[in-house]
Design a protein around this motif. Structure first.
Motif, PDB file in Angstrom:
ATOM      1  N   ASP A 126     -16.294  15.073 -18.372  1.00 41.93           N
ATOM      2  CA  ASP A 126     -15.044  14.926 -18.547  1.00 41.93           C
ATOM      3  C   ASP A 126     -14.363  14.603 -17.341  1.00 41.93           C
ATOM      4  O   ASP A 126     -13.865  15.426 -16.365  1.00 41.93           O
ATOM      5  CB  ASP A 126     -14.942  16.081 -18.573  1.00 41.93           C
ATOM      6  CG  ASP A 126     -13.256  16.185 -19.606  1.00 41.93           C
ATOM      7  OD1 ASP A 126     -13.167  15.015 -18.735  1.00 41.93           O
ATOM      8  OD2 ASP A 126     -13.190  16.926 -20.486  1.00 41.93           O
ATOM      9  N   SER A 159      -9.218  11.933 -25.614  1.00 43.09           N
ATOM     10  CA  SER A 159     -10.446  12.836 -24.860  1.00 43.09           C
ATOM     11  C   SER A 159     -11.250  12.925 -26.183  1.00 43.09           C
ATOM     12  O   SER A 159     -12.203  13.555 -26.262  1.00 43.09           O
ATOM     13  CB  SER A 159     -10.911  12.568 -23.882  1.00 43.09           C
ATOM     14  OG  SER A 159      -9.920  13.920 -23.914  1.00 43.09           O
ATOM     15  N   SER A 160     -10.617  14.294 -26.600  1.00 45.09           N
ATOM     16  CA  SER A 160     -10.930  14.628 -28.208  1.00 45.09           C
ATOM     17  C   SER A 160     -11.819  14.283 -28.530  1.00 45.09           C
ATOM     18  O   SER A 160     -13.439  14.865 -29.311  1.00 45.09           O
ATOM     19  CB  SER A 160      -9.775  15.264 -28.593  1.00 45.09           C
ATOM     20  OG  SER A 160      -8.917  16.184 -27.732  1.00 45.09           O
ATOM     21  N   SER A 173      -9.370   9.315 -20.455  1.00 47.95           N
ATOM     22  CA  SER A 173      -8.187  10.446 -21.230  1.00 47.95           C
ATOM     23  C   SER A 173      -6.559   9.480 -20.326  1.00 47.95           C
ATOM     24  O   SER A 173      -6.771   9.143 -20.000  1.00 47.95           O
ATOM     25  CB  SER A 173      -7.854  11.421 -21.466  1.00 47.95           C
ATOM     26  OG  SER A 173      -6.639  11.334 -22.629  1.00 47.95           O
ATOM     27  N   SER A 214      -4.019  10.896 -20.992  1.00 42.15           N
ATOM     28  CA  SER A 214      -3.441  12.360 -21.568  1.00 42.15           C
ATOM     29  C   SER A 214      -2.924  12.858 -19.627  1.00 42.15           C
ATOM     30  O   SER A 214      -1.484  13.221 -20.266  1.00 42.15           O
ATOM     31  CB  SER A 214      -4.039  13.336 -22.218  1.00 42.15           C
ATOM     32  OG  SER A 214      -3.956  13.024 -23.562  1.00 42.15           O
ATOM     33  N   LYS A 215      -3.415  13.507 -19.320  1.00 44.06           N
ATOM     34  CA  LYS A 215      -3.083  13.505 -17.946  1.00 44.06           C
ATOM     35  C   LYS A 215      -1.818  12.943 -16.980  1.00 44.06           C
ATOM     36  O   LYS A 215      -1.117  12.551 -16.865  1.00 44.06           O
ATOM     37  CB  LYS A 215      -4.312  14.337 -17.019  1.00 44.06           C
ATOM     38  CG  LYS A 215      -4.466  15.155 -18.960  1.00 44.06           C
ATOM     39  CD  LYS A 215      -4.174  16.446 -18.993  1.00 44.06           C
ATOM     40  CE  LYS A 215      -5.056  17.031 -20.676  1.00 44.06           C
ATOM     41  NZ  LYS A 215      -4.145  18.263 -21.147  1.00 44.06           N
ATOM     42  N   TYR A 222      -8.836  14.907 -15.477  1.00 45.13           N
ATOM     43  CA  TYR A 222      -8.029  15.185 -14.519  1.00 45.13           C
ATOM     44  C   TYR A 222      -8.103  14.099 -13.300  1.00 45.13           C
ATOM     45  O   TYR A 222      -7.827  14.213 -12.054  1.00 45.13           O
ATOM     46  CB  TYR A 222      -8.513  16.637 -14.271  1.00 45.13           C
ATOM     47  CG  TYR A 222      -7.911  17.283 -15.398  1.00 45.13           C
ATOM     48  CD1 TYR A 222      -6.731  17.652 -15.606  1.00 45.13           C
ATOM     49  CD2 TYR A 222      -8.541  18.561 -16.195  1.00 45.13           C
ATOM     50  CE1 TYR A 222      -6.181  17.688 -16.548  1.00 45.13           C
ATOM     51  CE2 TYR A 222      -8.280  18.591 -17.219  1.00 45.13           C
ATOM     52  CZ  TYR A 222      -7.246  18.911 -17.251  1.00 45.13           C
ATOM     53  OH  TYR A 222      -6.166  19.798 -18.574  1.00 45.13           O
ATOM     54  N   ARG A 281      -2.323  10.732 -28.299  1.00 50.76           N
ATOM     55  CA  ARG A 281      -3.342  10.618 -28.917  1.00 50.76           C
ATOM     56  C   ARG A 281      -4.091   9.171 -28.489  1.00 50.76           C
ATOM     57  O   ARG A 281      -4.149   9.029 -28.815  1.00 50.76           O
ATOM     58  CB  ARG A 281      -3.310  10.418 -29.675  1.00 50.76           C
ATOM     59  CG  ARG A 281      -2.706  12.257 -30.293  1.00 50.76           C
ATOM     60  CD  ARG A 281      -2.776  13.050 -29.477  1.00 50.76           C
ATOM     61  NE  ARG A 281      -4.021  13.539 -29.466  1.00 50.76           N
ATOM     62  CZ  ARG A 281      -4.874  14.050 -28.183  1.00 50.76           C
ATOM     63  NH1 ARG A 281      -4.180  13.815 -27.154  1.00 50.76           N
ATOM     64  NH2 ARG A 281      -5.626  14.493 -28.783  1.00 50.76           N
ATOM     65  N   ASN A 308     -11.423  22.169 -15.698  1.00 47.84           N
ATOM     66  CA  ASN A 308      -9.844  22.969 -16.013  1.00 47.84           C
ATOM     67  C   ASN A 308     -10.600  24.181 -17.099  1.00 47.84           C
ATOM     68  O   ASN A 308     -11.944  24.110 -17.593  1.00 47.84           O
ATOM     69  CB  ASN A 308      -9.393  22.462 -17.760  1.00 47.84           C
ATOM     70  CG  ASN A 308      -8.810  23.266 -18.538  1.00 47.84           C
ATOM     71  OD1 ASN A 308      -8.346  24.374 -18.200  1.00 47.84           O
ATOM     72  ND2 ASN A 308      -8.340  23.111 -19.715  1.00 47.84           N
TER      73      ASN A 308
HETATM   74  C1  LIG Z   1     -10.572  19.474 -19.924  1.00 43.02           C
HETATM   75  C2  LIG Z   1     -10.291  18.574 -20.288  1.00 43.02           C
HETATM   76  N1  LIG Z   1     -10.515  18.086 -21.807  1.00 43.02           N
HETATM   77  C3  LIG Z   1     -10.469  17.145 -23.106  1.00 43.02           C
HETATM   78  C4  LIG Z   1      -8.843  17.527 -22.619  1.00 43.02           C
HETATM   79  C5  LIG Z   1      -8.611  16.863 -24.309  1.00 43.02           C
HETATM   80  O1  LIG Z   1      -7.402  16.199 -23.755  1.00 43.02           O
HETATM   81  P1  LIG Z   1      -6.996  14.833 -24.666  1.00 43.02           P
HETATM   82  O2  LIG Z   1      -6.740  14.354 -26.612  1.00 43.02           O
HETATM   83  O3  LIG Z   1      -5.550  14.682 -24.752  1.00 43.02           O
HETATM   84  O4  LIG Z   1      -7.751  13.291 -24.341  1.00 43.02           O
HETATM   85  C6  LIG Z   1      -8.033  18.709 -22.229  1.00 43.02           C
HETATM   86  C7  LIG Z   1      -6.582  18.742 -22.835  1.00 43.02           C
HETATM   87  O5  LIG Z   1      -6.209  19.950 -21.607  1.00 43.02           O
HETATM   88  C8  LIG Z   1      -8.806  18.725 -20.997  1.00 43.02           C
HETATM   89  O6  LIG Z   1      -8.165  19.952 -20.536  1.00 43.02           O
END
Ligand SMILES: Cc1ncc(COP(=O)(O)O)c(C=O)c1O
Length: 392
Positions: A211, A107-108, A238, A240-241, A214, A249, A183
């Protein structure tokens, strides 16, 4: 003389002068202590202790024998884009056109693309304080102005239509970033609150960037997607979580149709495409639901251990945490400097956590973020270590 010139050419640009992401600095400090033989309980970085689901690993293993794994289409492998679109029908009863799905490098990268696609240099973008620091830092590096909207525990750490419009009146905002579950606080906006915010923003001409990284990790009630509330909202998500794939990535964006081509042109130039093996893994990760739900049940158990245990050892001031895997504790009874508190807690108790100043330059001195994505044993250990340390 030539050397002097070369040196000045190598000075970092002013725009690169963004603050560090302190959670990563704490992780580095914890690693130094571990290298000296100390055992550290990691609660600083927001990443699952579990790895990618077995379905994802198996798909990558199988794919490794079938190269060459070259670039993919810039917007992502078509079958993955279709699978992500299908998830919106499964999760939210929504019919999303796969053409609107953009696969991103986490998501970055999604944030970078969204900000570049929506904002001109100098544009103001609202972000909640406390909030995820890279929103502010990416915006600053891109020459935009992050506008912190203060929130409080009483507001369940969420911006409201009123606080948003108050900043819009100071000078017009171009966009806002909203995150639920959030977050560092782990709190969520109930559907009516998110609906009101999205409507108010769009009525005022403020683009909504939601965003939803989560999503899937909600314990108190089901998370609402801004995709259900507006076809113009930009959704960032994403693997990721919930999917436990931080290091792969890979993430995605649901873009309004009017922005898809702009995002595609940007990504063509910035990244060409997203890592092919990660895309293959991501598509198969959707079939790992049973495994991922078990991981989520582990977070719920961890959350209960901390909600029961921390108040008993003196850390009692935090909201009932709704989602994600964070708890944002008020430590002002013990210290007015969360950076110093976190440093001492790491060195003396061996528990790594992130100081609130990372998330909120204004009031973060009084808070500490604890991530409960680790093992159950780590949670019990953390409660005991923090308790013994605070007693001293
Ligand atoms: C709220 C939030 N947005 C985005 C990200 C980015 O995550 P990623 O690039 O791994 O998808 C994070 C990572 O901790 C996050 O906490």
């Amino acid at each position: 003389m030539v050397l002097e010139k070369a040196k000045s050419l190598l000075q970092p640009s002013a725009r690169s002068n963004v603050p560090p992401f302190m959670a990563m600095d704490v992780m580095a400090a914890a690693a130094r202590l571990e290298a000296q033989g100390r055992r550290i309980v990691h609660m600083e970085v927001g990443q699952p202790a579990a790895g990618a689901p077995a379905t994802a690993i198996a798909a990558v293993r199988a794919a490794l024998g079938n190269g060459p794994h070259g670039y993919t289409e810039t917007l992502g492998i078509a079958s993955l884009r279709r699978r992500i679109a299908r998830a919106y029908s499964e999760w939210h009863g929504l019919d999303i056109d796969p053409e609107r799905i953009v696969v991103t490098t986490g998501s970055s990268a999604g944030f970078m693309l969204a900000f570049l696609a929506v904002c001109e240099p100098g544009d103001r973008v609202a972000v909640a304080l406390p909030g995820y620091p890279p929103y502010r830092h990416i915006l600053a590096a891109l020459g935009c102005e992050p506008v912190g909207i203060e929130t409080t525990a009483l507001m369940r750490w969420s911006m409201t239509s009123e606080t948003l419009l108050a900043q819009h009146r100071v000078r017009p905002l171009k966009a806002l970033v909203v995150g639920s579950p959030a977050n560092p606080t782990g709190t969520m906006m109930a559907a009516p609150a998110l609906t009101a915010l999205v409507q108010c923003a769009e009525d005022a001409g403020i683009a909504v960037i939601s965003d939803e990284i989560y999503h899937g990790l909600d314990y108190a009630f089901a998370a609402e997607s801004a995709a259900r509330l507006s076809g113009d909202a930009i959704i960032i998500n994403s693997f990721s979580k919930y999917f436990c794939m931080t290091g792969w990535r890979i993430g995605w964006m649901v873009a309004p149709p009017s922005l898809v081509r702009a995002v595609e042109r940007l990504q063509q130039n910035l990244a060409i495409s997203v890592p092919t093996l990660s895309q293959i893994a991501a598509e198969a990760a959707f079939d790992g639901r049973a495994e991922l739900e078990k991981v989520k049940a582990g977070y719920e158990e961890n959350r209960r251990i901390l909600l029961d245990g921390l108040p008993r050892v003196g850390l009692s001031s935090f909201l009932p945490v709704d989602g994600a895997f964070y708890l944002y504790a008020d430590i002002s009874r013990f210290s007015s400097d969360s950076f110093d508190f976190a440093t001492r807690m790491l060195e003396e108790a061996g528990v790594a956590a992130t100081p609130g100043v990372d998330f909120d330059p204004l009031h973060g001195r009084k808070f500490l973020r604890l991530c409960y994505a680790g093992s159950r044993e780590d949670m019990h250990d953390a409660v005991e270590r923090i308790g013994n340390w605070l007693k001293r």
